[in-house]
Write a protein that holds these residues in place. Sequence first.
Motif, PDB file in Angstrom:
ATOM      1  N   ALA A  73     -12.672  -3.830  -1.395  1.00  0.00           N
ATOM      2  CA  ALA A  73     -12.775  -4.466  -2.712  1.00  0.00           C
ATOM      3  C   ALA A  73     -12.093  -5.614  -2.394  1.00  0.00           C
ATOM      4  CB  ALA A  73     -11.936  -3.726  -3.799  1.00  0.00           C
ATOM      5  N   ALA A  74     -11.182  -5.857  -2.132  1.00  0.00           N
ATOM      6  CA  ALA A  74     -10.432  -7.423  -1.719  1.00  0.00           C
ATOM      7  C   ALA A  74     -11.559  -8.157  -0.999  1.00  0.00           C
ATOM      8  CB  ALA A  74      -9.076  -7.229  -1.183  1.00  0.00           C
ATOM      9  N   CYS A  75     -11.920  -7.596   0.115  1.00  0.00           N
ATOM     10  CA  CYS A  75     -12.806  -8.291   1.118  1.00  0.00           C
ATOM     11  C   CYS A  75     -13.958  -8.855   0.284  1.00  0.00           C
ATOM     12  CB  CYS A  75     -12.969  -7.668   2.492  1.00  0.00           C
ATOM     13  SG  CYS A  75     -11.807  -7.667   3.415  1.00  0.00           S
ATOM     14  N   VAL A  76     -14.706  -8.125  -0.405  1.00  0.00           N
ATOM     15  CA  VAL A  76     -15.886  -8.197  -1.203  1.00  0.00           C
ATOM     16  C   VAL A  76     -15.546  -9.334  -2.231  1.00  0.00           C
ATOM     17  CG1 VAL A  76     -17.769  -7.346  -2.729  1.00  0.00           C
ATOM     18  CG2 VAL A  76     -17.036  -5.944  -0.707  1.00  0.00           C
ATOM     19  N   SER A  77     -14.494  -9.361  -2.855  1.00  0.00           N
ATOM     20  CA  SER A  77     -14.122 -10.520  -4.047  1.00  0.00           C
ATOM     21  C   SER A  77     -13.989 -11.542  -3.082  1.00  0.00           C
ATOM     22  CB  SER A  77     -12.902  -9.843  -4.630  1.00  0.00           C
ATOM     23  OG  SER A  77     -11.750  -9.895  -3.923  1.00  0.00           O
ATOM     24  N   ALA A  93      -7.326 -16.528   0.689  1.00  0.00           N
ATOM     25  CA  ALA A  93      -6.307 -15.739   0.738  1.00  0.00           C
ATOM     26  C   ALA A  93      -5.692 -15.400  -0.566  1.00  0.00           C
ATOM     27  CB  ALA A  93      -5.194 -16.153   1.538  1.00  0.00           C
ATOM     28  N   LEU A  94      -5.635 -16.386  -1.277  1.00  0.00           N
ATOM     29  CA  LEU A  94      -5.252 -15.939  -2.702  1.00  0.00           C
ATOM     30  C   LEU A  94      -5.943 -15.102  -3.486  1.00  0.00           C
ATOM     31  CD1 LEU A  94      -2.700 -16.932  -4.705  1.00  0.00           C
ATOM     32  CD2 LEU A  94      -4.178 -18.438  -5.702  1.00  0.00           C
ATOM     33  N   VAL A  95      -7.154 -15.399  -3.432  1.00  0.00           N
ATOM     34  CA  VAL A  95      -8.413 -14.498  -4.084  1.00  0.00           C
ATOM     35  C   VAL A  95      -8.061 -12.824  -3.324  1.00  0.00           C
ATOM     36  CG1 VAL A  95     -10.733 -13.718  -4.307  1.00  0.00           C
ATOM     37  CG2 VAL A  95      -9.566 -15.958  -4.993  1.00  0.00           C
ATOM     38  N   HIS A  96      -7.893 -12.861  -2.335  1.00  0.00           N
ATOM     39  CA  HIS A  96      -7.887 -11.582  -1.655  1.00  0.00           C
ATOM     40  C   HIS A  96      -6.664 -10.641  -1.651  1.00  0.00           C
ATOM     41  CE1 HIS A  96      -6.751  -9.052   2.036  1.00  0.00           C
ATOM     42  NE2 HIS A  96      -8.175  -8.563   1.924  1.00  0.00           N
ATOM     43  N   HIS A  97      -5.287 -11.357  -1.701  1.00  0.00           N
ATOM     44  CA  HIS A  97      -4.240 -10.811  -1.859  1.00  0.00           C
ATOM     45  C   HIS A  97      -4.045 -10.402  -3.533  1.00  0.00           C
ATOM     46  CE1 HIS A  97      -3.712 -12.039   2.148  1.00  0.00           C
ATOM     47  NE2 HIS A  97      -2.512 -12.634   2.089  1.00  0.00           N
ATOM     48  N   THR A  98      -4.407 -11.348  -4.424  1.00  0.00           N
ATOM     49  CA  THR A  98      -4.466 -10.892  -5.641  1.00  0.00           C
ATOM     50  C   THR A  98      -5.217  -9.536  -6.042  1.00  0.00           C
ATOM     51  OG1 THR A  98      -4.267 -13.383  -6.212  1.00  0.00           O
ATOM     52  CG2 THR A  98      -4.867 -11.787  -7.945  1.00  0.00           C
ATOM     53  N   LEU A 103     -21.044  -7.054   5.419  1.00  0.00           N
ATOM     54  CA  LEU A 103     -19.838  -7.261   6.491  1.00  0.00           C
ATOM     55  C   LEU A 103     -18.499  -7.171   6.028  1.00  0.00           C
ATOM     56  CD1 LEU A 103     -21.469 -10.066   8.776  1.00  0.00           C
ATOM     57  CD2 LEU A 103     -21.250  -7.568   9.445  1.00  0.00           C
ATOM     58  N   ALA A 104     -18.286  -7.901   4.637  1.00  0.00           N
ATOM     59  CA  ALA A 104     -17.162  -7.791   4.144  1.00  0.00           C
ATOM     60  C   ALA A 104     -16.478  -6.592   3.741  1.00  0.00           C
ATOM     61  CB  ALA A 104     -17.132  -9.110   2.739  1.00  0.00           C
ATOM     62  N   PHE A 105     -17.517  -5.813   3.126  1.00  0.00           N
ATOM     63  CA  PHE A 105     -17.412  -4.418   2.804  1.00  0.00           C
ATOM     64  C   PHE A 105     -16.846  -3.368   3.987  1.00  0.00           C
ATOM     65  CE2 PHE A 105     -18.617   0.084   2.199  1.00  0.00           C
ATOM     66  CZ  PHE A 105     -17.855   0.248   0.896  1.00  0.00           C
ATOM     67  N   LEU A 106     -17.607  -3.635   5.017  1.00  0.00           N
ATOM     68  CA  LEU A 106     -17.395  -2.942   6.193  1.00  0.00           C
ATOM     69  C   LEU A 106     -16.097  -3.536   6.758  1.00  0.00           C
ATOM     70  CD1 LEU A 106     -20.859  -2.612   7.807  1.00  0.00           C
ATOM     71  CD2 LEU A 106     -19.704  -0.730   6.680  1.00  0.00           C
ATOM     72  N   THR A 107     -15.794  -4.459   6.879  1.00  0.00           N
ATOM     73  CA  THR A 107     -14.466  -5.172   7.471  1.00  0.00           C
ATOM     74  C   THR A 107     -13.519  -4.492   6.757  1.00  0.00           C
ATOM     75  OG1 THR A 107     -15.614  -7.096   8.272  1.00  0.00           O
ATOM     76  CG2 THR A 107     -12.954  -7.185   8.096  1.00  0.00           C
TER      77      THR A 107
END
Length: 173
Positions: A76-80, A122-127, A56-60
Amino acid sequence: MGSILFFNILRFVALFILQVFLFKNIGYYNLATPFPYILIILLLPIGIPNIVLYTLAFLTGLCVDSFYDTLGIHAAACVSMAFFRIFFFKITLEVDMVESYLTPLLGEMNFKWFLSYVFFSALVHHTVLYFLETFNFHQLPYTLMSIGLSCIFTLVISLIFSFLFYKKKKNRS
């Protein structure tokens, strides 16, 4: 279970439409951009199987990539961020709560936990997003400033959404 699925589909559609048509055009001098679509992943039930969460994270992320004309950066950011979500749940929640299908909403969790959950996710995603986007360290101060400001911007909008749809905690006795 059916209502959980219905609310998550409804949340996906609403946040995706808002991200693509509203928040894509909002920014602060190309320095801070809100990405509240990450709530799609963050508000999935706690006990969801990991493979479903990653899918779901990858597809989003892929859906957002198709509208932002980026080549898999959001995916990639969503999966991480999904990987971080699993880690965060393991270190902050009790075992019986991790195996439940409780949605990590502001009304279900305490404010401090929810704030740290959204902020660090959000910090992980944005980084990951901004470092994959720039893909160099020549503009490191600008990239770090973009990460920080976008993270705060996303956190504020996510908290506004959470307060708008706030429900009292259910009794679990």
